[in-house]
Design a protein around this motif. Structure first.
Motif, PDB file in Angstrom:
ATOM      1  N   ILE A  34     -14.556  17.761 -27.376  1.00  0.00           N
ATOM      2  CA  ILE A  34     -15.999  17.838 -27.611  1.00  0.00           C
ATOM      3  C   ILE A  34     -16.570  16.450 -27.876  1.00  0.00           C
ATOM      4  O   ILE A  34     -17.626  16.084 -27.351  1.00  0.00           O
ATOM      5  CB  ILE A  34     -16.307  18.795 -28.780  1.00  0.00           C
ATOM      6  CG1 ILE A  34     -16.019  20.232 -28.339  1.00  0.00           C
ATOM      7  CG2 ILE A  34     -17.744  18.651 -29.250  1.00  0.00           C
ATOM      8  CD1 ILE A  34     -16.080  21.242 -29.464  1.00  0.00           C
ATOM      9  N   VAL A  35     -15.865  15.646 -28.677  1.00  0.00           N
ATOM     10  CA  VAL A  35     -16.341  14.292 -28.969  1.00  0.00           C
ATOM     11  C   VAL A  35     -16.387  13.453 -27.694  1.00  0.00           C
ATOM     12  O   VAL A  35     -17.378  12.758 -27.431  1.00  0.00           O
ATOM     13  CB  VAL A  35     -15.447  13.625 -30.040  1.00  0.00           C
ATOM     14  CG1 VAL A  35     -15.735  12.145 -30.170  1.00  0.00           C
ATOM     15  CG2 VAL A  35     -15.630  14.323 -31.380  1.00  0.00           C
ATOM     16  N   MET A  37     -16.650  14.500 -24.610  1.00  0.00           N
ATOM     17  CA  MET A  37     -17.704  15.014 -23.745  1.00  0.00           C
ATOM     18  C   MET A  37     -19.079  14.533 -24.229  1.00  0.00           C
ATOM     19  O   MET A  37     -19.923  14.130 -23.426  1.00  0.00           O
ATOM     20  CB  MET A  37     -17.670  16.543 -23.700  1.00  0.00           C
ATOM     21  CG  MET A  37     -18.679  17.131 -22.746  1.00  0.00           C
ATOM     22  SD  MET A  37     -18.552  18.904 -22.569  1.00  0.00           S
ATOM     23  CE  MET A  37     -18.963  19.459 -24.208  1.00  0.00           C
ATOM     24  N   GLN A  38     -19.308  14.542 -25.514  1.00  0.00           N
ATOM     25  CA  GLN A  38     -20.588  14.080 -26.051  1.00  0.00           C
ATOM     26  C   GLN A  38     -20.779  12.587 -25.796  1.00  0.00           C
ATOM     27  O   GLN A  38     -21.879  12.152 -25.472  1.00  0.00           O
ATOM     28  CB  GLN A  38     -20.695  14.391 -27.543  1.00  0.00           C
ATOM     29  CG  GLN A  38     -20.865  15.859 -27.830  1.00  0.00           C
ATOM     30  CD  GLN A  38     -22.103  16.422 -27.166  1.00  0.00           C
ATOM     31  OE1 GLN A  38     -23.192  15.881 -27.249  1.00  0.00           O
ATOM     32  NE2 GLN A  38     -21.928  17.537 -26.476  1.00  0.00           N
ATOM     33  N   TRP A  39     -19.706  11.811 -25.928  1.00  0.00           N
ATOM     34  CA  TRP A  39     -19.815  10.385 -25.626  1.00  0.00           C
ATOM     35  C   TRP A  39     -20.200  10.187 -24.164  1.00  0.00           C
ATOM     36  O   TRP A  39     -21.025   9.355 -23.839  1.00  0.00           O
ATOM     37  CB  TRP A  39     -18.511   9.674 -25.912  1.00  0.00           C
ATOM     38  CG  TRP A  39     -18.280   9.339 -27.347  1.00  0.00           C
ATOM     39  CD1 TRP A  39     -19.194   9.357 -28.353  1.00  0.00           C
ATOM     40  CD2 TRP A  39     -17.042   8.943 -27.928  1.00  0.00           C
ATOM     41  NE1 TRP A  39     -18.594   9.008 -29.533  1.00  0.00           N
ATOM     42  CE2 TRP A  39     -17.272   8.740 -29.302  1.00  0.00           C
ATOM     43  CE3 TRP A  39     -15.769   8.751 -27.441  1.00  0.00           C
ATOM     44  CZ2 TRP A  39     -16.281   8.339 -30.174  1.00  0.00           C
ATOM     45  CZ3 TRP A  39     -14.772   8.348 -28.315  1.00  0.00           C
ATOM     46  CH2 TRP A  39     -15.030   8.151 -29.657  1.00  0.00           C
ATOM     47  N   LEU A  41     -21.802  12.212 -22.223  1.00  0.00           N
ATOM     48  CA  LEU A  41     -23.181  12.636 -22.000  1.00  0.00           C
ATOM     49  C   LEU A  41     -24.189  11.644 -22.575  1.00  0.00           C
ATOM     50  O   LEU A  41     -25.290  11.500 -22.052  1.00  0.00           O
ATOM     51  CB  LEU A  41     -23.410  14.029 -22.590  1.00  0.00           C
ATOM     52  CG  LEU A  41     -22.688  15.160 -21.858  1.00  0.00           C
ATOM     53  CD1 LEU A  41     -22.816  16.460 -22.640  1.00  0.00           C
ATOM     54  CD2 LEU A  41     -23.232  15.328 -20.452  1.00  0.00           C
ATOM     55  N   HIS A  42     -23.828  10.960 -23.646  1.00  0.00           N
ATOM     56  CA  HIS A  42     -24.756  10.010 -24.265  1.00  0.00           C
ATOM     57  C   HIS A  42     -24.706   8.633 -23.618  1.00  0.00           C
ATOM     58  O   HIS A  42     -25.664   7.877 -23.717  1.00  0.00           O
ATOM     59  CB  HIS A  42     -24.478   9.879 -25.767  1.00  0.00           C
ATOM     60  CG  HIS A  42     -24.916  11.071 -26.545  1.00  0.00           C
ATOM     61  ND1 HIS A  42     -26.241  11.349 -26.787  1.00  0.00           N
ATOM     62  CD2 HIS A  42     -24.217  12.075 -27.122  1.00  0.00           C
ATOM     63  CE1 HIS A  42     -26.335  12.468 -27.484  1.00  0.00           C
ATOM     64  NE2 HIS A  42     -25.117  12.931 -27.688  1.00  0.00           N
ATOM     65  N   GLN A  50     -22.100  15.366 -15.365  1.00  0.00           N
ATOM     66  CA  GLN A  50     -21.886  16.793 -15.107  1.00  0.00           C
ATOM     67  C   GLN A  50     -20.983  17.087 -13.910  1.00  0.00           C
ATOM     68  O   GLN A  50     -20.133  17.971 -14.002  1.00  0.00           O
ATOM     69  CB  GLN A  50     -23.225  17.512 -14.962  1.00  0.00           C
ATOM     70  CG  GLN A  50     -23.097  19.011 -14.925  1.00  0.00           C
ATOM     71  CD  GLN A  50     -22.469  19.572 -16.181  1.00  0.00           C
ATOM     72  OE1 GLN A  50     -22.770  19.141 -17.281  1.00  0.00           O
ATOM     73  NE2 GLN A  50     -21.573  20.522 -16.041  1.00  0.00           N
TER      74      GLN A  50
END
Length: 132
Positions: A34-35, A37-39, A41-42, A50
């Protein structure tokens, strides 16, 4: 890891779940995923991140199951619909990545970031809806 955790639950109940290392490894790798993936995306636009998520998730899942857990995949005629479905997913990802709507949205986001970096109000860019 989930498979072994479930096997421990069937054999020893909740004690087995909380005393096996696979439970904690699954939780740790889930949080790490999750971390990461968030990195991703940011750090860049959704348009860049995506397609990679969409394509890599099933591939990594299959390799993980086959190589680590020695799962057996169907062979023979089952490969034909699987190949067609995989090709359809790849085709859909390419179509979505090249969508004019996403490209325009990405260009607007880049323009807003540049305006904010110059000290301008990014909400006053052309094409931005005005909110009261």
């Amino acid at each position: 890891m989930i498979k072994e955790t479930a096997a421990q639950f069937n054999a020893r109940g909740f004690v087995g779940v909380f005393t096996t290392w696979q439970t904690y490894a699954a939780v740790g790798t889930g949080i790490l995923g999750i971390v990461l993936m968030q990195w991703a995306l940011h750090l860049g636009p959704l348009l860049a991140a995506q397609p990679g998520f969409t394509l890599m998730d099933p591939i990594v899942s299959i390799f993980w199951g086959v190589l680590v857990y020695h799962e057996v995949t169907r062979q023979g005629l089952w490969l034909i619909p699987a190949a067609i479905a995989g090709g359809a997913i790849c085709f859909g990802v390419v179509l979505l990545a090249r969508s004019p709507l996403l490209v325009a949205l990405n260009e607007h986001d880049v323009a807003a970031e540049r305006a904010a970096a110059r000290g301008e109000n990014p909400n006053l860019l052309p094409g931005t809806p005005v909110t009261p």
